[in-house]
Scaffold this motif. Structure first.
Motif, PDB file in Angstrom:
ATOM      1  N   PHE A  24       0.884  -1.165   0.000  1.00  0.00           N
ATOM      2  CA  PHE A  24       0.000   0.000   0.000  1.00  0.00           C
ATOM      3  C   PHE A  24       0.922   1.216   0.000  1.00  0.00           C
ATOM      4  CE2 PHE A  24      -3.516   2.133   2.842  1.00  0.00           C
ATOM      5  CZ  PHE A  24      -3.716   3.095   1.891  1.00  0.00           C
ATOM      6  N   TYR A  25       0.996   1.895  -1.134  1.00  0.00           N
ATOM      7  CA  TYR A  25       1.917   3.022  -1.262  1.00  0.00           C
ATOM      8  C   TYR A  25       1.180   4.341  -1.390  1.00  0.00           C
ATOM      9  CZ  TYR A  25       5.573  -0.410  -2.145  1.00  0.00           C
ATOM     10  OH  TYR A  25       6.446  -1.454  -2.034  1.00  0.00           O
ATOM     11  N   LEU A  26       1.733   5.355  -0.743  1.00  0.00           N
ATOM     12  CA  LEU A  26       1.293   6.730  -0.912  1.00  0.00           C
ATOM     13  C   LEU A  26       2.339   7.382  -1.817  1.00  0.00           C
ATOM     14  CD1 LEU A  26       0.312   7.582   2.764  1.00  0.00           C
ATOM     15  CD2 LEU A  26      -1.122   6.645   0.950  1.00  0.00           C
ATOM     16  N   CYS A  27       1.948   7.644  -3.072  1.00  0.00           N
ATOM     17  CA  CYS A  27       2.894   8.163  -4.057  1.00  0.00           C
ATOM     18  C   CYS A  27       2.747   9.669  -4.183  1.00  0.00           C
ATOM     19  CB  CYS A  27       2.674   7.500  -5.423  1.00  0.00           C
ATOM     20  SG  CYS A  27       3.861   8.069  -6.661  1.00  0.00           S
ATOM     21  N   HIS A  28       3.871  10.365  -4.030  1.00  0.00           N
ATOM     22  CA  HIS A  28       3.901  11.826  -4.060  1.00  0.00           C
ATOM     23  C   HIS A  28       4.478  12.373  -5.363  1.00  0.00           C
ATOM     24  CE1 HIS A  28       3.031  12.283   0.303  1.00  0.00           C
ATOM     25  NE2 HIS A  28       3.566  11.074   0.350  1.00  0.00           N
ATOM     26  N   ALA A  42      -3.088   7.171  -3.184  1.00  0.00           N
ATOM     27  CA  ALA A  42      -3.059   6.070  -2.220  1.00  0.00           C
ATOM     28  C   ALA A  42      -3.511   4.810  -2.958  1.00  0.00           C
ATOM     29  CB  ALA A  42      -3.994   6.361  -1.044  1.00  0.00           C
ATOM     30  N   ASN A  43      -2.553   3.957  -3.314  1.00  0.00           N
ATOM     31  CA  ASN A  43      -2.846   2.768  -4.115  1.00  0.00           C
ATOM     32  C   ASN A  43      -2.385   1.488  -3.437  1.00  0.00           C
ATOM     33  OD1 ASN A  43      -4.012   3.941  -6.537  1.00  0.00           O
ATOM     34  ND2 ASN A  43      -1.987   4.809  -6.900  1.00  0.00           N
ATOM     35  N   LEU A  44      -3.240   0.460  -3.567  1.00  0.00           N
ATOM     36  CA  LEU A  44      -2.925  -0.886  -3.090  1.00  0.00           C
ATOM     37  C   LEU A  44      -2.476  -1.710  -4.290  1.00  0.00           C
ATOM     38  CD1 LEU A  44      -6.159  -0.720  -1.180  1.00  0.00           C
ATOM     39  CD2 LEU A  44      -4.066  -1.380   0.007  1.00  0.00           C
ATOM     40  N   PHE A  45      -1.505  -2.584  -4.075  1.00  0.00           N
ATOM     41  CA  PHE A  45      -0.928  -3.382  -5.159  1.00  0.00           C
ATOM     42  C   PHE A  45      -1.008  -4.865  -4.820  1.00  0.00           C
ATOM     43  CE2 PHE A  45       0.937   0.752  -5.354  1.00  0.00           C
ATOM     44  CZ  PHE A  45       1.141   1.013  -6.695  1.00  0.00           C
ATOM     45  N   GLU A 101     -13.513  -2.106   4.368  1.00  0.00           N
ATOM     46  CA  GLU A 101     -12.335  -1.659   5.110  1.00  0.00           C
ATOM     47  C   GLU A 101     -11.124  -2.509   4.771  1.00  0.00           C
ATOM     48  OE1 GLU A 101     -12.424  -0.924   9.295  1.00  0.00           O
ATOM     49  OE2 GLU A 101     -14.540  -0.343   9.204  1.00  0.00           O
ATOM     50  N   ILE A 102      -9.969  -1.883   4.846  1.00  0.00           N
ATOM     51  CA  ILE A 102      -8.718  -2.630   4.718  1.00  0.00           C
ATOM     52  C   ILE A 102      -7.977  -2.485   6.040  1.00  0.00           C
ATOM     53  CG2 ILE A 102      -8.483  -2.483   2.221  1.00  0.00           C
ATOM     54  CD1 ILE A 102      -6.495  -0.173   2.704  1.00  0.00           C
ATOM     55  N   SER A 103      -7.340  -3.545   6.464  1.00  0.00           N
ATOM     56  CA  SER A 103      -6.607  -3.501   7.726  1.00  0.00           C
ATOM     57  C   SER A 103      -5.154  -3.088   7.512  1.00  0.00           C
ATOM     58  CB  SER A 103      -6.667  -4.864   8.417  1.00  0.00           C
ATOM     59  OG  SER A 103      -6.129  -5.869   7.570  1.00  0.00           O
ATOM     60  N   MET A 104      -4.720  -3.075   6.279  1.00  0.00           N
ATOM     61  CA  MET A 104      -3.341  -2.737   5.944  1.00  0.00           C
ATOM     62  C   MET A 104      -3.095  -1.235   6.103  1.00  0.00           C
ATOM     63  SD  MET A 104      -1.605  -3.580   2.291  1.00  0.00           S
ATOM     64  CE  MET A 104      -0.273  -4.721   2.493  1.00  0.00           C
ATOM     65  N   VAL A 105      -1.974  -0.888   6.702  1.00  0.00           N
ATOM     66  CA  VAL A 105      -1.561   0.517   6.775  1.00  0.00           C
ATOM     67  C   VAL A 105      -0.569   0.763   5.643  1.00  0.00           C
ATOM     68  CG1 VAL A 105      -1.957   0.696   9.270  1.00  0.00           C
ATOM     69  CG2 VAL A 105       0.298   0.021   8.417  1.00  0.00           C
ATOM     70  N   PRO A 106      -0.388   2.025   5.240  1.00  0.00           N
ATOM     71  CA  PRO A 106       0.551   2.281   4.143  1.00  0.00           C
ATOM     72  C   PRO A 106       1.931   1.686   4.404  1.00  0.00           C
ATOM     73  CG  PRO A 106      -0.753   4.227   4.579  1.00  0.00           C
ATOM     74  CD  PRO A 106      -1.069   3.233   5.672  1.00  0.00           C
ATOM     75  N   THR A 107       2.448   1.030   3.373  1.00  0.00           N
ATOM     76  CA  THR A 107       3.766   0.408   3.431  1.00  0.00           C
ATOM     77  C   THR A 107       4.857   1.468   3.428  1.00  0.00           C
ATOM     78  OG1 THR A 107       2.837  -1.406   2.137  1.00  0.00           O
ATOM     79  CG2 THR A 107       5.234  -1.318   2.295  1.00  0.00           C
TER      80      THR A 107
END
Length: 118
Positions: A24-28, A42-45, A101-107
């Protein structure tokens, strides 16, 4: 294995993701900032999850920014970001289009100091 459901803002498109997300990446990067109108995307892969369109598959379109790897899938009617399979073997799911809901926090935060990534 986890199942997730999601949809676009107008409700025309709905989908299901069967499987787990790897990251789970937050890309800037500048491209993500432009296409989200925000500070980051905010994308999940996932390399193994399967995408199933439940409704509105004909309303999904994609855009690939020429001369880059940046791509986006979205609803033709409301413009909402939707899952993309533009990169073979990789499912990219915008976190905001999920209804479950997703339980994953950003990687990680990525490209936070290199905004013009191509």
């Amino acid at each position: 294995m986890t199942d997730h459901c999601g949809s676009c803002l107008c409700g025309t498109v709905s989908f299901e993701v069967k499987g787990d997300f790897d990251s789970f990446y937050l890309c800037h990067c500048q491209h993500c900032q432009k296409d989200t109108g925000s500070a980051h995307a905010a994308n999940l892969f996932s390399q193994s999850a399967k995408l199933l369109w439940r409704s509105g598959a004909d309303a999904v379109t994609s855009f690939m920014l020429p001369s880059t790897r940046h791509n986006k899938s979205f609803c033709k009617l409301c413009g909402s970001a939707l899952p993309s399979t533009q990169i073979p073997g990789l499912l990219v799911v915008p976190a905001g289009c999920l209804d479950t809901e997703i339980s994953m926090v950003p990687t990680a935060h990525i490209f936070s100091s290199s905004p013009d990534f191509s």
